[in-house]
Scaffold this motif. Structure first.
Motif, PDB file in Angstrom:
ATOM      1  N   ASP A  41       0.861  -1.178   0.000  1.00 47.86           N
ATOM      2  CA  ASP A  41       0.000   0.000   0.000  1.00 47.86           C
ATOM      3  C   ASP A  41       0.902   1.233   0.000  1.00 47.86           C
ATOM      4  N   ALA A  43       0.389   4.186  -1.205  1.00 47.50           N
ATOM      5  CA  ALA A  43      -0.290   5.438  -0.865  1.00 47.50           C
ATOM      6  C   ALA A  43      -0.211   5.675   0.640  1.00 47.50           C
ATOM      7  N   ALA A  44      -0.424   4.634   1.416  1.00 50.33           N
ATOM      8  CA  ALA A  44      -0.326   4.759   2.869  1.00 50.33           C
ATOM      9  C   ALA A  44       1.103   5.086   3.289  1.00 50.33           C
ATOM     10  N   ASN A  46       3.378   6.621   1.486  1.00 50.29           N
ATOM     11  CA  ASN A  46       3.621   8.016   1.111  1.00 50.29           C
ATOM     12  C   ASN A  46       2.940   8.980   2.067  1.00 50.29           C
ATOM     13  N   ASN A  47       1.724   8.628   2.549  1.00 48.90           N
ATOM     14  CA  ASN A  47       1.019   9.476   3.511  1.00 48.90           C
ATOM     15  C   ASN A  47       1.788   9.603   4.817  1.00 48.90           C
ATOM     16  N   PHE A  48       2.566   8.593   5.159  1.00 51.51           N
ATOM     17  CA  PHE A  48       3.396   8.637   6.355  1.00 51.51           C
ATOM     18  C   PHE A  48       4.757   9.292   6.078  1.00 51.51           C
ATOM     19  N   GLY A  49       4.929   9.814   4.873  1.00 50.59           N
ATOM     20  CA  GLY A  49       6.165  10.487   4.523  1.00 50.59           C
ATOM     21  C   GLY A  49       7.274   9.555   4.071  1.00 50.59           C
ATOM     22  N   TYR A  50       6.927   8.294   3.782  1.00 51.40           N
ATOM     23  CA  TYR A  50       7.919   7.323   3.333  1.00 51.40           C
ATOM     24  C   TYR A  50       7.795   7.158   1.822  1.00 51.40           C
ATOM     25  N   GLU A  76       2.162   2.937  -9.390  1.00 51.65           N
ATOM     26  CA  GLU A  76       1.662   3.896  -8.408  1.00 51.65           C
ATOM     27  C   GLU A  76       2.849   4.448  -7.638  1.00 51.65           C
ATOM     28  N   SER A  79       4.059  10.768  -6.344  1.00 47.89           N
ATOM     29  CA  SER A  79       4.916  11.796  -5.735  1.00 47.89           C
ATOM     30  C   SER A  79       6.378  11.515  -6.037  1.00 47.89           C
TER      31      SER A  79
END
Length: 107
Positions: A41, A43-44, A46-50, A76, A79
């Motif tokens: 996942d 997207a998750a 990336n949402n945590f800044g990883y 995917e 960013s």
């Protein structure tokens, strides 16, 4: 779990294969991000800044090896593609090897 060192354009990374029944969970990790198979996942992450990118196989139905992952196509992880300047490139050129070897997130 199988661990191997993976030579990239600018550094060495860690490749991991975790057998999960009939499939393998495959990813390559550097000190600043990762590229993984479709089971991740991103997207998750990336949402945590990883910084992370998900790869689909360039041929066949799944990614089973590190080589499959490196030959794969970034599906995917926009960013990371944007930061690497390859967001608008054709899928064929946005291979995981480009994302891992030339993206400053991973370089």
């Amino acid at each position: 779990m199988n661990h191997t060192k993976v030579k990239l354009a600018r550094k060495e990374a860690d490749g991991y294969i975790i057998p999960l029944g009939a499939i393998n969970l495959v990813n390559v990790v550097t000190d600043v991000g990762m590229v993984g198979c479709g089971a991740f996942d991103v997207a998750a992450l990336n949402n945590f800044g990883y910084p992370a990118a998900k790869v689909k196989p360039s041929q066949g139905s799944s990614i089973a090896t590190i080589e499959d992952l490196l030959k794969g196509i970034v599906k995917e992880g926009k960013s990371c593609c944007r930061e690497a300047g390859i967001e608008g490139w054709p899928h064929r050129q946005r291979s995981s090897r480009i994302a891992l070897g030339y993206n400053f997130c991973f370089a």
